[in-house]
Design an enzyme around this catalytic site. Structure first.
Site, short mmCIF file in Angstrom:
data_model
loop_
_atom_site.label_atom_id
_atom_site.label_comp_id
_atom_site.label_asym_id
_atom_site.label_seq_id
_atom_site.Cartn_x
_atom_site.Cartn_y
_atom_site.Cartn_z
N ALA A 1 34.05 39.41 37.37
CA ALA A 1 33.69 38.04 37.76
C ALA A 1 33.84 37.92 39.27
O ALA A 1 34.34 38.84 39.94
CB ALA A 1 34.60 37.04 37.06
N LYS A 2 33.41 36.77 39.78
CA LYS A 2 33.46 36.51 41.23
C LYS A 2 34.82 36.78 41.84
O LYS A 2 34.94 37.34 42.93
CB LYS A 2 33.12 35.03 41.48
CG LYS A 2 31.68 34.76 41.82
CD LYS A 2 31.57 33.36 42.44
CE LYS A 2 30.23 33.13 43.08
NZ LYS A 2 29.07 33.44 42.27
#
Ligand code: GLU
Length: 305
Positions: free
Chosen positions: A242-243
């Protein structure tokens, strides 16, 4: 015969997506198949043309090419509705008026009852056998129904190139949401059949959806593709990428000085096709590719950058 990569254009492709795309391309190209790209943009709220353009540019930056036009699921709703009509004629569709919250409550209440044949979180079948009167009553209360597949919790086995034999029960999966938008599981199967896809290489998180997709393909008169569910790339904390895991997209990596060719090299190393730091081309990889070289488990993102 074709393989495909089918991203949802809801954000930038991360290293896990790119690694899967590379494997899908190699699997198709080294087996003489066409390679297709399909945009899974059923959800118009989260999908955008901007994301689509950037995803295609990232694939091209790695050198991956595809055959024919990119297909968009948002332009194929009539096909999905026709398939639901076909399933309905087979007696395999019913209307479901439940809200998510009601389904959750019912699953919790039934947790102690013997429903051992159903997968975790499977729809408990509340609306499966409603009478005409009960359906009319729910309609008048203003609810629009989702459409679900009528199953019997039957078990389907999938033989996967990476995961081996996987056996899963099939639940009453949603075919169309209450707002009329066709559901992912249906659209994937309809498109794979229509596009002649007989090789599906995708993220390992979708393995548990494969048995229901096999059943849908059979009901729609097709056969199931060969499956390669690719072990996921995980963040340093062991969670899905994820980010928050830092530089995980081509653009972010470029900001840190990585060229697309270096990212390709690193992905190649992670699938057993290159020594660390070795410059490679896609032609080299096509010569060397062997699914047996791909490590069987998840990969930590820090091994890739
Ligand atoms: N659109 C799905 C995703 O981005 C992939 C679906 C598939 O390959 O069957 O995760």
């Amino acid at each position: 015969m074709a393989g495909r990569f089918a991203p949802s254009p809801t954000g930038a492709l991360h290293l896990g997506n790119l690694r899967t795309a590379l494997l899908a391309w190699l699997a198709a190209r080294t087996s003489g198949r066409r390679f297709l790209v399909r945009m899974e943009d059923l959800d118009q709220h989260t999908s955008s043309l901007d994301h689509e353009r950037r995803q295609l540019a990232d694939l091209a930056a790695l050198g991956l090419d595809w055959d024919g036009e990119v297909v968009r699921q948002s332009e194929r709703f009539d096909r999905y509705r026709a398939a639901i009509g076909e399933l309905d004629r087979l007696g395999q569709v019913y209307e479901c008026f439940c809200t998510r919250r009601e389904i959750r409550a019912e699953i919790e209440a039934a947790a102690s009852a013997p429903h051992a044949h159903l997968p975790d979180g499977a729809y408990p079948g509340t609306c499966r056998d409603l009478s005409d009167d009960e359906r009319a009553e729910r309609r008048t209360s203003g609810r629009s129904p989702a459409l679900r597949l009528r199953t019997n919790g039957e078990v389907h086995a999938v033989v996967d190139r990476f995961a081996g034999r996987y056996v899963g029960a099939v639940d009453d999966v949603v075919l169309a949401r209450a707002d009329g938008v066709p559901a992912y599981n249906l659209a994937v199967v309809v498109d794979d059949l229509a596009q002649g896809v007989d090789q599906v290489v995708r993220g390992g998180d979708l393995l548990s959806s494969a048995p229901r997709q096999v059943l849908l393909a059979e009901l729609l008169g097709g056969s199931s593709p060969e499956y390669w569910h690719v072990p996921l790339v995980l963040g340093g904390d062991g969670e899905r990428l994820a980010k928050r895991h830092g530089a995980v997209t081509l653009a972010e990596l470029a900001g840190g000085g990585w060229s697309a060719a270096q990212v390709l090299g690193s992905l190649a190393t992670s699938i057993g096709c290159a020594a660390p730091g070795e410059p490679v081309t896609l032609d080299d990889l096509a010569d060397r590719f062997d699914p047996g070289l791909v490590p069987p488990g998840p990969v930590a993102v820090d091994e890739l950058r």
